[in-house]
Write an enzyme that holds these catalytic residues in place. Structure first.
Site, PDB file in Angstrom:
ATOM      1  CB  SER A 114      -0.851  -0.011   1.277  1.00  0.00           C
ATOM      2  OG  SER A 114      -1.434   1.254   1.477  1.00  0.00           O
ATOM      3  CE1 TYR A 138      -3.676  -1.902   5.187  1.00  0.00           C
ATOM      4  CE2 TYR A 138      -3.347   0.303   4.293  1.00  0.00           C
ATOM      5  CZ  TYR A 138      -3.549  -1.049   4.108  1.00  0.00           C
ATOM      6  OH  TYR A 138      -3.607  -1.560   2.827  1.00  0.00           O
ATOM      7  CE  LYS A 142      -1.572  -4.551   3.525  1.00  0.00           C
ATOM      8  NZ  LYS A 142      -1.726  -5.801   2.788  1.00  0.00           N
TER       9      LYS A 142
END
Ligand code: UDP
Length: 320
Positions: A114, A138, A142
């Protein structure tokens, strides 16, 4: 070739499955259906949690030419309030998959990463060598998963880590689309507001961007799917992999997206100005040059195309 799609019943995974099949490949799906839909899976479904290493190993031992790993929790806001869940699923899940792949002798991986790995990168287009400073859990999960994958290269793994900017749109033929049970994404919420006359909450009006709202690079999900297929095919042809940005190279602000959604739907969208959402960087726009160089990939669809296809899907979705 035969590929296993971990998280293949979700939004990006299901579109990738559809694209691989159209290119003549075979697809099987492994998904726990926690956020995905059985009807979205594009091949036989193994209903499993990726953290069940023994069960995933047994599936992989059936023999696959490569694996795509989409299974993850992916909501920036939620990751700020439930970080341990994000580390468990996103990093624990990736470690489990890598262990299973090693046991089964499977060495090719395409990983859903991402733009969140970059964090607050300023308003210049982001290249793969831009600083990696994620600003929310988040993005940190990742990045950690990417590091695990890089380290596994020492044990023979070859992998592309594809850093998506904002996935958007639906299949142009209306057969698949975005169907989150709890929708938080801008484009589907804007289209819902256009359809039912509700208001769209705009998170933040004072960002250092031209109109004060956040700027993102919206890339059509079918373009993402094509990049995944090219990446797996390149690995099969001997490419060593690496990190690639997948975006269009053009940014759009929240207010610009709303104007496109109004034009496509033909309905006005009421806006409600709200505080910034936790963890949102002001601007994320890709430089997609490396993907063009390594895979011959560039986005073919525009933001308008993505919103038009999403509107058609929104008007007649095939699964709840
Ligand atoms: N956004 C917004 N209102 C909403 C949903 C999203 O203003 O109801 C903004 C959000 O703050 C971000 C952009 O739209 O700047 C894209 O958010 P989305 O959740 O679609 O994707 P993300 O960038 O978090 O992956």
């Amino acid at each position: 070739m035969r590929f296993l799609l971990i998280g293949g019943a979700g939004y990006v995974g299901s579109h990738c499955g559809r694209h691989l099949i159209a290119r003549g490949h075979q697809v099987e799906v492994l998904d726990d259906l926690s956020t995905g839909h059985r009807a979205a899976a594009q091949g036989p479904l193994h209903h499993l949690d990726v953290r069940d290493t023994d069960a995933v190993t047994r599936v992989l031992q059936r023999g696959f030419d490569g694996v795509m790993h989409f299974a993850a929790l992916a909501l920036v806001g939620e990751s700020s309030t439930q970080p341990l869940r994000y580390w468990d699923v996103n990093v624990g899940g990736t470690l489990s998959l890598l262990l299973a792949m090693r046991r089964a002798g499977c060495e090719r991986l395409v990983f859903s990463s991402s733009a969140a790995v970059y964090g607050d990168a300023g308003d210049a287009p982001i290249t793969e060598s831009s600083a990696l400073r994620p600003v929310n859990p988040y993005g940190r999960t990742k990045l950690a998963a990417e590091q695990l994958i890089e380290d596994a290269g020492a044990e023979g793994l070859r992998a592309f880590r594809l850093r998506y900017f904002n996935a958007a749109g639906a299949a142009p033929d209306g057969s698949l689309g975005e169907a989150h049970r709890h929708e938080t994404h801008l484009i589907p919420l804007a289209l819902r507001a256009a359809a039912d006359g509700g208001a769209l909450r705009v998170f933040g009006a004072d960002y250092p961007t031209p109109d004060g709202s956040c700027v993102r690079d919206y890339v059509h999900v079918d373009d993402l799917a094509r990049a995944h297929a090219l990446a797996l095919e390149a690995l099969a042809a001997g490419h060593r992999g690496g990190a690639l940005n997948l975006g269009t190279g053009a940014g759009a602000s929240v207010l610009e997206v709303l104007r496109v959604a109004e034009a496509v739907s033909g309905a006005p969208i009421a806006r409600r100005s709200e505080a910034r959402r936790e963890g949102d960087p002001p601007s994320l726009v890709a430089s997609p040059a490396r993907a063009a160089l390594e895979l011959g990939w560039s986005a073919r669809y525009t933001l308008e195309d993505a919103v038009r296809h999403a509107w058609a899907w929104h008007s007649a979705p095939r699964f709840p």
